[in-house]
Design a protein around this motif. Structure first.
Motif, short mmCIF file in Angstrom:
data_model
loop_
_atom_site.label_atom_id
_atom_site.label_comp_id
_atom_site.label_asym_id
_atom_site.label_seq_id
_atom_site.Cartn_x
_atom_site.Cartn_y
_atom_site.Cartn_z
N ALA A 49 -98.11 16.12 -31.35
CA ALA A 49 -96.94 15.36 -30.70
C ALA A 49 -97.78 14.47 -29.79
CB ALA A 49 -96.23 16.60 -29.90
N VAL A 50 -98.70 14.89 -28.77
CA VAL A 50 -99.38 13.85 -27.96
C VAL A 50 -100.02 12.60 -28.56
CG1 VAL A 50 -101.46 13.55 -26.46
CG2 VAL A 50 -99.94 15.45 -26.23
N LEU A 51 -100.54 12.89 -29.75
CA LEU A 51 -101.24 11.77 -30.61
C LEU A 51 -99.85 10.95 -31.14
CD1 LEU A 51 -103.66 13.64 -32.71
CD2 LEU A 51 -104.14 12.06 -31.15
N SER A 52 -98.67 11.49 -31.80
CA SER A 52 -97.85 10.58 -32.11
C SER A 52 -97.14 9.87 -30.76
CB SER A 52 -96.64 11.59 -32.64
OG SER A 52 -97.32 12.16 -33.78
N PHE A 53 -97.14 10.74 -29.67
CA PHE A 53 -96.60 9.90 -28.32
C PHE A 53 -97.41 8.60 -27.96
CE2 PHE A 53 -96.42 8.97 -23.68
CZ PHE A 53 -94.95 9.20 -23.53
N ALA A 54 -98.59 8.98 -27.97
CA ALA A 54 -99.64 7.95 -27.65
C ALA A 54 -99.50 6.68 -28.55
CB ALA A 54 -101.07 8.18 -27.59
N PHE A 55 -99.44 6.96 -29.73
CA PHE A 55 -99.45 5.84 -30.72
C PHE A 55 -97.83 5.12 -30.56
CE2 PHE A 55 -97.51 4.60 -34.91
CZ PHE A 55 -98.29 3.66 -35.57
N MET A 56 -96.91 5.75 -30.41
CA MET A 56 -95.56 5.14 -30.29
C MET A 56 -95.65 4.36 -28.86
SD MET A 56 -93.82 5.29 -32.87
CE MET A 56 -92.57 4.17 -32.17
N TYR A 57 -96.14 4.76 -27.83
CA TYR A 57 -96.51 4.18 -26.76
C TYR A 57 -97.09 2.84 -26.65
CZ TYR A 57 -98.02 3.25 -21.79
OH TYR A 57 -98.75 2.90 -20.63
N MET A 58 -98.24 2.84 -27.57
CA MET A 58 -99.04 1.52 -27.76
C MET A 58 -97.95 0.69 -28.63
SD MET A 58 -102.88 2.60 -28.02
CE MET A 58 -102.62 4.15 -29.35
N VAL A 59 -97.59 1.21 -29.62
CA VAL A 59 -96.53 0.41 -30.62
C VAL A 59 -95.47 -0.11 -29.79
CG1 VAL A 59 -94.91 0.44 -32.30
CG2 VAL A 59 -96.83 1.57 -32.64
N SER A 60 -94.98 0.40 -28.78
CA SER A 60 -93.68 0.03 -28.11
C SER A 60 -94.01 -1.03 -27.07
CB SER A 60 -93.21 1.18 -27.24
OG SER A 60 -92.55 2.26 -28.06
N ILE A 61 -95.37 -0.84 -26.55
CA ILE A 61 -95.70 -2.10 -25.59
C ILE A 61 -96.20 -3.17 -26.35
CG2 ILE A 61 -97.60 -2.78 -23.99
CD1 ILE A 61 -97.67 0.11 -23.02
N VAL A 62 -96.70 -3.20 -27.35
CA VAL A 62 -97.23 -4.32 -28.33
C VAL A 62 -95.91 -4.91 -28.80
CG1 VAL A 62 -98.34 -5.12 -30.20
CG2 VAL A 62 -99.45 -3.30 -28.72
N SER A 63 -95.00 -4.17 -29.24
CA SER A 63 -93.72 -4.88 -30.07
C SER A 63 -92.83 -5.60 -29.10
CB SER A 63 -92.95 -3.83 -30.68
OG SER A 63 -93.63 -3.03 -31.79
N LEU A 64 -92.43 -5.10 -27.79
CA LEU A 64 -91.83 -5.50 -26.82
C LEU A 64 -92.45 -6.65 -26.21
CD1 LEU A 64 -90.29 -2.33 -25.25
CD2 LEU A 64 -89.19 -3.77 -26.81
N THR A 65 -93.78 -6.62 -26.11
CA THR A 65 -94.56 -7.86 -25.50
C THR A 65 -94.56 -9.01 -26.43
OG1 THR A 65 -96.03 -6.52 -24.14
CG2 THR A 65 -96.65 -8.69 -24.67
N SER A 83 -92.54 -1.84 -17.13
CA SER A 83 -91.07 -1.39 -17.22
C SER A 83 -91.25 -0.17 -18.22
CB SER A 83 -90.51 -2.21 -18.23
OG SER A 83 -90.02 -3.56 -17.69
N VAL A 84 -92.16 -0.13 -18.89
CA VAL A 84 -92.32 1.20 -19.60
C VAL A 84 -93.02 2.41 -18.96
CG1 VAL A 84 -93.70 2.29 -21.85
CG2 VAL A 84 -92.50 0.18 -21.81
N ASN A 85 -93.85 2.02 -18.08
CA ASN A 85 -94.44 2.87 -16.93
C ASN A 85 -93.63 3.14 -15.78
OD1 ASN A 85 -96.74 3.06 -18.89
ND2 ASN A 85 -98.01 1.53 -17.67
N CYS A 125 -86.23 -5.48 -21.00
CA CYS A 125 -86.84 -4.88 -19.86
C CYS A 125 -86.06 -3.69 -19.75
CB CYS A 125 -87.24 -5.84 -18.73
SG CYS A 125 -88.39 -6.90 -18.77
N ILE A 126 -84.59 -3.62 -19.66
CA ILE A 126 -83.88 -2.53 -19.66
C ILE A 126 -84.05 -1.46 -20.71
CG2 ILE A 126 -81.53 -1.79 -19.80
CD1 ILE A 126 -80.49 -4.30 -18.40
N LEU A 143 -86.82 3.65 -22.32
CA LEU A 143 -87.54 4.15 -23.14
C LEU A 143 -88.89 4.84 -22.37
CD1 LEU A 143 -88.23 3.91 -26.20
CD2 LEU A 143 -89.90 2.01 -25.85
N GLY A 144 -89.29 4.36 -21.22
CA GLY A 144 -90.40 4.97 -20.51
C GLY A 144 -89.68 6.34 -19.77
N ARG A 145 -88.63 6.24 -19.28
CA ARG A 145 -88.30 7.12 -18.43
C ARG A 145 -87.76 8.52 -19.31
NH1 ARG A 145 -88.08 11.04 -15.02
NH2 ARG A 145 -86.23 11.29 -13.87
N LEU A 146 -87.20 8.36 -20.59
CA LEU A 146 -86.85 9.15 -21.52
C LEU A 146 -88.13 9.67 -22.58
CD1 LEU A 146 -83.30 8.10 -22.64
CD2 LEU A 146 -84.08 9.83 -20.62
#
Length: 484
Positions: free
Chosen positions: A395-411, A431-433, A459-460, A465-468
């Protein structure tokens, strides 16, 4: 969809409960005659009537919430409540729905980004409302609600499991979930009062002390002044902020156990606490020496003072600023923003990956290195003396992957709209953090008002995404969630 009727019934109750929180700024508005009375009257009435209608419509649906209901409830709470919270801002300040919703999402998610300028001249009740949103969002309105809703026939275990930050969501401190929620809120309230008194002792007036006490404990970073803590220019006030930001950045469950047991042993056993303090203090030393050597400040003492406050503020995802650290060498600013990605503890009011996940990721990488050299070796990953189960590691590995994907995609999305890459990247990371200020056009000396409507909505989404913690929101957005 009637299968989610119990969710709507519970949501109606939470909306009404949230409406009651408007009474504090409403009363203040009448006492100070700041001109916002009508805005709060209308917002309070609309919120209470909407919640009452929703509850009345589904009042007969009383079954226990299941896991799917819990995910939907959490997402609805964190997306619907900011809409009601935005009403006073739209009516009183005349800002657009997009900007008002951004401001309230920023408050409830404890991000601390703002689109408002001339904050010093805002009506007192508006400033109180902004900071109160941070305080309520800090521990999570759902944790408060599940201490009360069981009395109304709605259990809260599934809601608590979906809302609690951190990878180990099944651990509980007391046998009953309602007792856990009450205990957390009592500790949160007690420390918040201590923080407010500390600010008053250090030199703030009572209004500033209350507002900054709320945003400090929620790690939200809202201020009653455009210059944030630079307005006060007080080492004593900054010291109080440092102490309570550090407290809020650590696990409130550990604080609960320490207070109830009247011992610091829970902190000594907490695997995150030592790393949290160690990484933060080391970073302060590095940044202080770096900016001193670069000539940002004439003496090391001044460099240490500003490095300590701003590093802790950004690392704990609070977002206060005592100086415009964007003027420091770029390494210092980026390092601080990097710290916001992982320093705070699971179970704190901070954002980012959390230190627990960072430790698990580090240990997983180290295990893979050992396996590369010794393929037959048996190496278990331990946290706090306990072996981390494989499902948690996955679960942690999946979270870390989606965390990076989210930042790159939204950037990339923000960059596509024409925003420069530094501003786009740091706005998304902040925003994510749930940190607040970024760099470039969204730096500590500016606001997010410069963004267009579409950029603001990106950004909203990043803040929610970060809070949840990414998966709670993404689960609800998957087609499989809505299939019967």
């Amino acid at each position: 969809m009637t299968r989610f009727a119990p969710v709507y019934r519970a949501l109606g109750m939470i909306i009404m409960l949230f409406g009651l929180t408007m009474l504090a700024p409403l009363i203040l508005s009448y006492l100070t005659n700041d001109g916002a009375q009508t805005a709060y009257d209308e917002a309070f009435a609309l919120t209470m009537l909407s919640g009452a209608f929703l509850w009345y419509r589904y009042r007969r649906c009383k079954r226990e919430l299941n896991i799917r209901d819990g995910f939907l409830m959490v997402v609805l709470v964190w997306t619907v409540l900011p809409a009601f919270a935005a009403i006073p801002l739209m009516l009183q300040l005349g800002i657009s729905h997009t900007d008002a919703y951004f401001e309230t999402v920023s408050g409830l998610t404890t991000t601390g980004s703002t689109v408002l300028s001339n904050i010093d001249t805002l009506p007192m009740s508006i400033n109180l409302w902004r900071h109160q949103l941070v305080w309520v969002g800090g521990m999570g309105l759902i944790v408060l609600a599940i201490a009360i809703l069981p009395l109304l026939g709605i259990g809260g275990r599934q809601m608590f499991k979906a809302e609690t930050p951190g990878p180990m969501k099944d651990s509980k401190m007391t046998p009953r979930i309602a007792e856990t929620a009450k205990g957390l809120w009592l500790v949160y309230l007690g420390v918040s009062i201590a923080c407010i008194v500390g600010y008053r002792w250090a030199g703030m007036n009572w209004f500033d002390a209350v507002c900054h006490g709320f945003s400090t404990m929620g790690l939200g970073g809202f201020s009653t002044h455009d210059a944030s803590f630079g307005f006060f220019n007080s080492p004593a006030i900054e010291l109080v902020a440092i102490v309570f930001m550090l407290i809020a950045g650590m696990n409130f469950g550990t604080l609960f156990l320490a207070v109830s047991g009247r011992s610091i042993r829970p902190y000594m056993r907490d695997p995150e606490a030592g790393w949290f303090l160690g990484v933060t203090l080391f970073s302060i030393l590095v940044v202080a020496i770096y900016i001193w050597k670069d000539g940002a400040y004439p003496d090391l003492d001044t460099a240490v003072r500003h490095a300590a406050f701003n590093v802790i503020s950004i690392a704990t995802t609070t977002g206060y600023a005592s100086v415009d650290y964007a003027l420091w060498p770029i390494f210092a600013s980026l390092w601080m923003l990097f710290l916001s990605s992982f320093v705070t503890s699971a179970g704190s009011t901070g954002g980012g990956i959390k230190m627990m996940r960072a430790l698990l990721l580090y240990k997983q990488v180290y295990r893979e290195l050992v396996r590369a050299m010794h393929p037959s070796a048996v190496y278990n990953i331990r946290i706090g003396g306990q072996v981390a189960p494989q499902p948690i590691l996955f679960a942690v590995l999946s979270f870390a992957f989606m965390y990076m994907v989210s930042i790159v995609s939204l950037t990339l999305i923000l960059a596509f709209t024409g925003l420069d890459i530094i501003s786009a990247f740091t706005a998304i990371v902040a925003s994510v953090n749930n940190t607040g200020p970024g760099l470039g056009v969204v730096g500590p000396s500016t606001t997010y008002e410069v963004l267009g409507d579409f950029q603001t909505w990106v950004c909203i989404f990043a803040m929610l995404l970060g809070r949840l913690e990414i998966f709670t929101l993404l689960v609800v957005l998957t087609p499989a969630f809505w299939r019967k």
